[in-house]
Design a protein around this motif. Structure first.
Motif, PDB file in Angstrom:
ATOM      1  N   LEU A 105      41.960  38.058  48.132  1.00  0.00           N
ATOM      2  CA  LEU A 105      43.345  38.157  47.690  1.00  0.00           C
ATOM      3  C   LEU A 105      44.242  37.320  48.587  1.00  0.00           C
ATOM      4  O   LEU A 105      44.086  37.307  49.811  1.00  0.00           O
ATOM      5  CB  LEU A 105      43.812  39.618  47.757  1.00  0.00           C
ATOM      6  CG  LEU A 105      43.142  40.611  46.810  1.00  0.00           C
ATOM      7  CD1 LEU A 105      43.650  42.013  47.082  1.00  0.00           C
ATOM      8  CD2 LEU A 105      43.422  40.237  45.367  1.00  0.00           C
ATOM      9  N   SER A 106      45.199  36.656  47.976  1.00  0.00           N
ATOM     10  CA  SER A 106      46.189  35.936  48.769  1.00  0.00           C
ATOM     11  C   SER A 106      47.118  36.959  49.419  1.00  0.00           C
ATOM     12  O   SER A 106      47.104  38.153  49.076  1.00  0.00           O
ATOM     13  CB  SER A 106      46.994  34.988  47.886  1.00  0.00           C
ATOM     14  OG  SER A 106      47.882  35.732  47.060  1.00  0.00           O
ATOM     15  N   LEU A 143      50.314  37.290  49.070  1.00  0.00           N
ATOM     16  CA  LEU A 143      51.222  37.838  48.072  1.00  0.00           C
ATOM     17  C   LEU A 143      50.518  38.876  47.199  1.00  0.00           C
ATOM     18  O   LEU A 143      51.074  39.946  46.924  1.00  0.00           O
ATOM     19  CB  LEU A 143      51.803  36.716  47.206  1.00  0.00           C
ATOM     20  CG  LEU A 143      52.720  37.169  46.070  1.00  0.00           C
ATOM     21  CD1 LEU A 143      53.933  37.923  46.628  1.00  0.00           C
ATOM     22  CD2 LEU A 143      53.165  35.980  45.238  1.00  0.00           C
ATOM     23  N   GLN A 144      49.294  38.582  46.782  1.00  0.00           N
ATOM     24  CA  GLN A 144      48.551  39.527  45.957  1.00  0.00           C
ATOM     25  C   GLN A 144      48.290  40.826  46.716  1.00  0.00           C
ATOM     26  O   GLN A 144      48.434  41.911  46.165  1.00  0.00           O
ATOM     27  CB  GLN A 144      47.223  38.918  45.504  1.00  0.00           C
ATOM     28  CG  GLN A 144      47.376  37.811  44.489  1.00  0.00           C
ATOM     29  CD  GLN A 144      46.067  37.096  44.230  1.00  0.00           C
ATOM     30  OE1 GLN A 144      45.265  36.900  45.150  1.00  0.00           O
ATOM     31  NE2 GLN A 144      45.846  36.693  42.988  1.00  0.00           N
ATOM     32  N   LEU A 145      47.919  40.706  47.970  1.00  0.00           N
ATOM     33  CA  LEU A 145      47.670  41.888  48.793  1.00  0.00           C
ATOM     34  C   LEU A 145      48.941  42.718  48.948  1.00  0.00           C
ATOM     35  O   LEU A 145      48.909  43.944  48.848  1.00  0.00           O
ATOM     36  CB  LEU A 145      47.129  41.476  50.160  1.00  0.00           C
ATOM     37  CG  LEU A 145      46.765  42.608  51.117  1.00  0.00           C
ATOM     38  CD1 LEU A 145      45.674  43.489  50.516  1.00  0.00           C
ATOM     39  CD2 LEU A 145      46.313  42.042  52.453  1.00  0.00           C
ATOM     40  N   ARG A 146      50.061  42.056  49.170  1.00  0.00           N
ATOM     41  CA  ARG A 146      51.337  42.763  49.304  1.00  0.00           C
ATOM     42  C   ARG A 146      51.710  43.464  48.006  1.00  0.00           C
ATOM     43  O   ARG A 146      52.225  44.582  48.025  1.00  0.00           O
ATOM     44  CB  ARG A 146      52.430  41.789  49.734  1.00  0.00           C
ATOM     45  CG  ARG A 146      52.243  41.304  51.167  1.00  0.00           C
ATOM     46  CD  ARG A 146      53.279  40.309  51.556  1.00  0.00           C
ATOM     47  NE  ARG A 146      54.565  40.996  51.724  1.00  0.00           N
ATOM     48  CZ  ARG A 146      55.639  40.420  52.191  1.00  0.00           C
ATOM     49  NH1 ARG A 146      55.609  39.159  52.546  1.00  0.00           N
ATOM     50  NH2 ARG A 146      56.757  41.099  52.318  1.00  0.00           N
ATOM     51  N   LEU A 147      51.462  42.813  46.868  1.00  0.00           N
ATOM     52  CA  LEU A 147      51.783  43.419  45.572  1.00  0.00           C
ATOM     53  C   LEU A 147      50.904  44.640  45.297  1.00  0.00           C
ATOM     54  O   LEU A 147      51.398  45.674  44.836  1.00  0.00           O
ATOM     55  CB  LEU A 147      51.630  42.398  44.448  1.00  0.00           C
ATOM     56  CG  LEU A 147      52.728  41.356  44.353  1.00  0.00           C
ATOM     57  CD1 LEU A 147      52.376  40.298  43.310  1.00  0.00           C
ATOM     58  CD2 LEU A 147      54.061  42.004  44.014  1.00  0.00           C
ATOM     59  N   VAL A 148      49.616  44.523  45.566  1.00  0.00           N
ATOM     60  CA  VAL A 148      48.702  45.654  45.366  1.00  0.00           C
ATOM     61  C   VAL A 148      49.108  46.820  46.259  1.00  0.00           C
ATOM     62  O   VAL A 148      49.179  47.975  45.815  1.00  0.00           O
ATOM     63  CB  VAL A 148      47.239  45.231  45.624  1.00  0.00           C
ATOM     64  CG1 VAL A 148      46.312  46.427  45.695  1.00  0.00           C
ATOM     65  CG2 VAL A 148      46.779  44.257  44.548  1.00  0.00           C
TER      66      VAL A 148
END
Length: 150
Positions: free
Chosen positions: A5-6, A8-13
């Protein structure tokens, strides 16, 4: 970046998972929500101390911290607001006294108020009724939307 995960993706999850937990505890109310309010307040206080450099082993500093912990325990126990806010005020006064005595940064008392008052206010705003539920949901929606669209 296949398979990972990038940032940003990690932060969103993470945000979606935390939002789901917060919303579930808000819906449930009672002691689970009071614990959430205390965890938020404790997190604010720890971050405040880190930023302002108020770490100290002096006895008055420890007394102020213990009084804040007591206030947090009183919130979880569902004690009346007057008792909780009075405990937070005494903790802040001890923190200011420690600051004036040169035992810690001048920011300790302010940090106790900055963390304790909103935690208690959030817990008592939610209360046990449906009006409190809608008030807290509105508050979260307002804060989250201003944060997201800032």
């Amino acid at each position: 970046m296949s398979g990972s995960l990038s940032n940003l993706q990690l932060r969103l999850v993470t945000a979606v998972i935390l939002a789901a937990i917060v919303l579930a505890l808000t819906w449930i109310g009672g002691m689970p929500f009071r614990i959430l309010a205390v965890v938020i307040g404790a997190g604010v206080f720890v971050e405040w101390r880190r930023i302002t450099g108020t770490q100290s082993g002096a006895i008055l500093v420890k007394a102020a911290e213990l009084l804040l912990i007591l206030a947090f325990a009183l919130i979880i126990a569902g004690m009346p607001p007057l008792i909780v806010f009075a405990t937070i005020l005494v903790a802040a006064m001890v923190g200011f006294l420690a600051s004036f005595a040169g035992m810690t940064s001048v920011w300790l008392g302010s940090g106790i108020l900055y963390a304790g008052v909103p935690a208690a206010s959030l817990a008592y705003l939610r209360g046990d009724g449906q009006g409190g539920l809608f008030s807290v949901l509105f508050l979260f929606a307002l804060v989250w939307s201003t944060d997201i669209f800032a």
